[in-house]
Write a protein that holds these residues in place. Structure first.
Motif, PDB file in Angstrom:
ATOM      1  N   ASP A  99      30.434  36.283  43.880  1.00  0.00           N
ATOM      2  CA  ASP A  99      31.666  37.015  44.132  1.00  0.00           C
ATOM      3  C   ASP A  99      31.620  37.605  45.552  1.00  0.00           C
ATOM      4  O   ASP A  99      30.671  38.296  45.913  1.00  0.00           O
ATOM      5  CB  ASP A  99      31.771  38.139  43.097  1.00  0.00           C
ATOM      6  N   VAL A 100      32.660  37.329  46.352  1.00  0.00           N
ATOM      7  CA  VAL A 100      32.753  37.915  47.695  1.00  0.00           C
ATOM      8  C   VAL A 100      34.057  38.704  47.848  1.00  0.00           C
ATOM      9  O   VAL A 100      34.606  38.832  48.936  1.00  0.00           O
ATOM     10  CB  VAL A 100      32.643  36.839  48.802  1.00  0.00           C
ATOM     11  N   SER A 101      34.555  39.236  46.727  1.00  0.00           N
ATOM     12  CA  SER A 101      35.751  40.071  46.810  1.00  0.00           C
ATOM     13  C   SER A 101      35.430  41.376  47.542  1.00  0.00           C
ATOM     14  O   SER A 101      34.245  41.735  47.698  1.00  0.00           O
ATOM     15  CB  SER A 101      36.286  40.368  45.405  1.00  0.00           C
ATOM     16  N   LEU A 102      36.466  42.103  47.965  1.00  0.00           N
ATOM     17  CA  LEU A 102      36.277  43.297  48.786  1.00  0.00           C
ATOM     18  C   LEU A 102      35.457  44.377  48.075  1.00  0.00           C
ATOM     19  O   LEU A 102      34.834  45.222  48.728  1.00  0.00           O
ATOM     20  CB  LEU A 102      37.632  43.870  49.209  1.00  0.00           C
ATOM     21  N   LEU A 136      26.106  25.967  45.817  1.00  0.00           N
ATOM     22  CA  LEU A 136      26.597  27.330  46.063  1.00  0.00           C
ATOM     23  C   LEU A 136      28.107  27.358  46.146  1.00  0.00           C
ATOM     24  O   LEU A 136      28.731  26.531  46.825  1.00  0.00           O
ATOM     25  CB  LEU A 136      26.007  27.866  47.370  1.00  0.00           C
ATOM     26  N   ILE A 137      28.692  28.319  45.428  1.00  0.00           N
ATOM     27  CA  ILE A 137      30.137  28.558  45.467  1.00  0.00           C
ATOM     28  C   ILE A 137      30.366  30.033  45.720  1.00  0.00           C
ATOM     29  O   ILE A 137      29.711  30.891  45.119  1.00  0.00           O
ATOM     30  CB  ILE A 137      30.805  28.150  44.137  1.00  0.00           C
ATOM     31  N   SER A 138      31.295  30.352  46.625  1.00  0.00           N
ATOM     32  CA  SER A 138      31.735  31.735  46.809  1.00  0.00           C
ATOM     33  C   SER A 138      33.173  31.827  46.320  1.00  0.00           C
ATOM     34  O   SER A 138      33.922  30.841  46.368  1.00  0.00           O
ATOM     35  CB  SER A 138      31.638  32.153  48.280  1.00  0.00           C
ATOM     36  N   PHE A 139      33.526  32.994  45.807  1.00  0.00           N
ATOM     37  CA  PHE A 139      34.905  33.135  45.335  1.00  0.00           C
ATOM     38  C   PHE A 139      35.418  34.552  45.535  1.00  0.00           C
ATOM     39  O   PHE A 139      34.687  35.527  45.443  1.00  0.00           O
ATOM     40  CB  PHE A 139      35.015  32.741  43.857  1.00  0.00           C
ATOM     41  N   ALA A 140      36.679  34.593  45.886  1.00  0.00           N
ATOM     42  CA  ALA A 140      37.448  35.846  45.949  1.00  0.00           C
ATOM     43  C   ALA A 140      38.799  35.505  45.338  1.00  0.00           C
ATOM     44  O   ALA A 140      38.894  35.297  44.135  1.00  0.00           O
ATOM     45  CB  ALA A 140      37.557  36.355  47.381  1.00  0.00           C
ATOM     46  N   ASP A 173      38.723  30.474  38.196  1.00  0.00           N
ATOM     47  CA  ASP A 173      38.775  29.341  39.127  1.00  0.00           C
ATOM     48  C   ASP A 173      37.374  29.008  39.654  1.00  0.00           C
ATOM     49  O   ASP A 173      37.054  27.838  39.906  1.00  0.00           O
ATOM     50  CB  ASP A 173      39.699  29.662  40.300  1.00  0.00           C
ATOM     51  N   ALA A 174      36.548  30.033  39.825  1.00  0.00           N
ATOM     52  CA  ALA A 174      35.185  29.805  40.301  1.00  0.00           C
ATOM     53  C   ALA A 174      34.377  29.015  39.268  1.00  0.00           C
ATOM     54  O   ALA A 174      33.621  28.103  39.622  1.00  0.00           O
ATOM     55  CB  ALA A 174      34.511  31.143  40.597  1.00  0.00           C
ATOM     56  N   ILE A 175      34.551  29.350  37.990  1.00  0.00           N
ATOM     57  CA  ILE A 175      33.843  28.615  36.933  1.00  0.00           C
ATOM     58  C   ILE A 175      34.318  27.165  36.891  1.00  0.00           C
ATOM     59  O   ILE A 175      33.509  26.236  36.765  1.00  0.00           O
ATOM     60  CB  ILE A 175      34.067  29.295  35.574  1.00  0.00           C
ATOM     61  N   VAL A 176      35.630  26.961  37.014  1.00  0.00           N
ATOM     62  CA  VAL A 176      36.188  25.606  37.016  1.00  0.00           C
ATOM     63  C   VAL A 176      35.636  24.801  38.192  1.00  0.00           C
ATOM     64  O   VAL A 176      35.258  23.627  38.044  1.00  0.00           O
ATOM     65  CB  VAL A 176      37.726  25.656  37.070  1.00  0.00           C
ATOM     66  N   ALA A 177      35.561  25.430  39.379  1.00  0.00           N
ATOM     67  CA  ALA A 177      35.027  24.740  40.558  1.00  0.00           C
ATOM     68  C   ALA A 177      33.562  24.376  40.369  1.00  0.00           C
ATOM     69  O   ALA A 177      33.122  23.285  40.765  1.00  0.00           O
ATOM     70  CB  ALA A 177      35.196  25.620  41.791  1.00  0.00           C
ATOM     71  N   ALA A 178      32.793  25.258  39.749  1.00  0.00           N
ATOM     72  CA  ALA A 178      31.381  24.979  39.508  1.00  0.00           C
ATOM     73  C   ALA A 178      31.220  23.814  38.545  1.00  0.00           C
ATOM     74  O   ALA A 178      30.371  22.928  38.745  1.00  0.00           O
ATOM     75  CB  ALA A 178      30.695  26.225  38.956  1.00  0.00           C
ATOM     76  N   MET A 179      32.030  23.777  37.496  1.00  0.00           N
ATOM     77  CA  MET A 179      31.959  22.674  36.536  1.00  0.00           C
ATOM     78  C   MET A 179      32.327  21.353  37.195  1.00  0.00           C
ATOM     79  O   MET A 179      31.706  20.316  36.932  1.00  0.00           O
ATOM     80  CB  MET A 179      32.892  22.957  35.361  1.00  0.00           C
ATOM     81  N   ALA A 180      33.330  21.370  38.078  1.00  0.00           N
ATOM     82  CA  ALA A 180      33.739  20.147  38.773  1.00  0.00           C
ATOM     83  C   ALA A 180      32.619  19.639  39.677  1.00  0.00           C
ATOM     84  O   ALA A 180      32.353  18.432  39.759  1.00  0.00           O
ATOM     85  CB  ALA A 180      35.010  20.408  39.577  1.00  0.00           C
ATOM     86  N   ALA A 181      31.942  20.570  40.372  1.00  0.00           N
ATOM     87  CA  ALA A 181      30.842  20.175  41.256  1.00  0.00           C
ATOM     88  C   ALA A 181      29.693  19.578  40.459  1.00  0.00           C
ATOM     89  O   ALA A 181      29.084  18.579  40.868  1.00  0.00           O
ATOM     90  CB  ALA A 181      30.370  21.385  42.060  1.00  0.00           C
ATOM     91  N   ARG A 213      43.220  29.692  36.222  1.00  0.00           N
ATOM     92  CA  ARG A 213      42.533  29.492  34.944  1.00  0.00           C
ATOM     93  C   ARG A 213      41.819  30.782  34.566  1.00  0.00           C
ATOM     94  O   ARG A 213      41.054  31.333  35.354  1.00  0.00           O
ATOM     95  CB  ARG A 213      41.507  28.359  35.072  1.00  0.00           C
ATOM     96  N   LYS A 214      42.074  31.303  33.398  1.00  0.00           N
ATOM     97  CA  LYS A 214      41.455  32.534  32.954  1.00  0.00           C
ATOM     98  C   LYS A 214      39.954  32.319  32.739  1.00  0.00           C
ATOM     99  O   LYS A 214      39.519  31.263  32.283  1.00  0.00           O
ATOM    100  CB  LYS A 214      42.099  33.026  31.661  1.00  0.00           C
ATOM    101  N   ALA A 215      39.203  33.361  33.052  1.00  0.00           N
ATOM    102  CA  ALA A 215      37.751  33.251  32.987  1.00  0.00           C
ATOM    103  C   ALA A 215      37.264  32.928  31.574  1.00  0.00           C
ATOM    104  O   ALA A 215      36.365  32.100  31.394  1.00  0.00           O
ATOM    105  CB  ALA A 215      37.108  34.543  33.487  1.00  0.00           C
ATOM    106  N   PHE A 216      37.845  33.558  30.563  1.00  0.00           N
ATOM    107  CA  PHE A 216      37.391  33.320  29.197  1.00  0.00           C
ATOM    108  C   PHE A 216      37.690  31.895  28.753  1.00  0.00           C
ATOM    109  O   PHE A 216      36.877  31.259  28.071  1.00  0.00           O
ATOM    110  CB  PHE A 216      38.033  34.316  28.235  1.00  0.00           C
ATOM    111  N   ASP A 217      38.855  31.382  29.158  1.00  0.00           N
ATOM    112  CA  ASP A 217      39.190  29.990  28.832  1.00  0.00           C
ATOM    113  C   ASP A 217      38.230  29.023  29.537  1.00  0.00           C
ATOM    114  O   ASP A 217      37.787  28.028  28.955  1.00  0.00           O
ATOM    115  CB  ASP A 217      40.625  29.678  29.240  1.00  0.00           C
TER     116      ASP A 217
END
Length: 324
Positions: A99-102, A136-140, A173-181, A213-217
């Motif tokens: 997570d790289v949110s503020l 490695l994935i970063s997400f905000a 979205d971060a979880i979805v991106a990780a699964m795709a990678a 995409r919701k995190a729980f889904d």
């Protein structure tokens, strides 16, 4: 070593040789008694008393005893004893999602959440066993694949050091991106055994605020895909940041991270300090980098059996001037 059960042997039928060892022991005892009787029956008793010791030393049985025990130990070795051992994984895929949110610029963890996270993540990446492909994935507000799964630890460490803060938190979205990678990499390296086992390590400090995409889904999707998510909830309840001149509370969201881990079949970790975060990553490094397997454990038995056989030969030469 000596606490193994019969179920821990690869070829337990070799234990049938123990019957032969027992038979040898019985034959040895019988022959010794017959020898004694022959001596008493045919010897000149007066001469025997003068030239022979009154009692034969027990040590003359040492070579035979050593040899019989050596045979038993070698029989165990032939039976193929196995033991559960920790061995490095030779293939696995891990996506490190940070997570790289503020909110990550909060200083409740010194020097800041982000800097502490970067230091711990670098240590984690550099300490992973060589057989692990790490991405490695970063997400905000959105998720970005910075490094595709690779064994090049320098590339991952460099990207961790270059992380920059941005607005919002799109955890799903971060979880979805990780699964795709993971899926893309698995299609490239998967052989007859299929793609390597995979895991997502998700480190975040706040609630999900945006995303398609919701995190729980997404966590449930990961469960279906067989990709557990190890979540690290990083931060404290006292986290505060200043955004556009306004002071804003950014308490850590443990509950969401627990639920994501539960839904995906993974584990939840809590880290409220830089030291705790390092310990969490160390734990994950052990879990991910190594696996427990039933491995061959016959070498100690083989060594002991061989040593005893050599001692039997030495004892026979010392006490009887001949080999057993």
């Amino acid at each position: 070593m000596f606490g193994l059960s019969l179920g821990a042997f690869a070829t337990p039928w070799w234990f049938l040789l123990a019957i032969a060892v027992a038979a040898l022991a019985v034959i040895y005892v019988v022959l010794q008694r017959m020898r004694r009787r022959r001596m008493l029956r045919f010897a000149n008793l007066e001469l025997l008393e003068r030239v022979a010791p009154k009692r034969e030393g027990w040590y003359r049985h040492v070579p035979a005893a050593f040899l019989l025990v050596a045979f038993l130990l070698l029989t165990v070795a032939l039976a193929g004893p196995t033991a559960e051992q920790k061995v490095p994984r030779n293939r696995a895929t891990v996506m490190l999602v940070i997570d790289v949110s503020l909110s990550m610029k909060a200083t409740d963890i010194k020097p800041s959440r982000l800097e502490a996270a970067q230091a711990a993540a670098k240590s984690f990446a550099e300490g992973l066993t060589p057989g692990i492909n790490l991405g490695l994935i970063s997400f905000a507000g959105s998720a970005t694949v910075l490094v595709a799964p690779t064994t090049d630890r320098d590339a991952v460490s460099q990207s961790i050091g270059d992380l920059k803060l941005a607005q919002s938190t799109a955890t799903g979205d971060a979880i979805v991106a990780a699964m795709a990678a993971i899926d893309s990499f698995g299609k490239v390296v998967g052989g007859a055994d299929g793609p390597p086992p995979a895991r997502i390590v998700l480190m975040t400090d706040g609630k999900e605020t945006v995303g398609t995409r919701k995190a729980f889904d997404a966590a449930e999707d990961a469960k279906t895909a067989g990709i557990p998510i190890s979540t690290i909830s990083f931060g404290t309840e006292e986290g505060v940041v200043e955004i556009e001149g306004r002071r804003q509370d950014v308490p850590v969201d443990d509950d969401s991270m627990k639920e994501i881990a539960k839904l995906s079949g993974g584990e939840f970790f809590k880290a409220a300090s830089a030291e705790e975060l390092r310990r969490v990553y160390d734990t994950l490094g052990e879990q991910i980098g190594y696996e427990k397997k039933q491995a061959d454990a016959s070498k100690p038995w083989l060594v002991l059996g061989t040593v005893l056989a050599m001692l039997a030969a030495a004892a026979a030469l010392v006490f009887g001037q001949r080999l057993p």
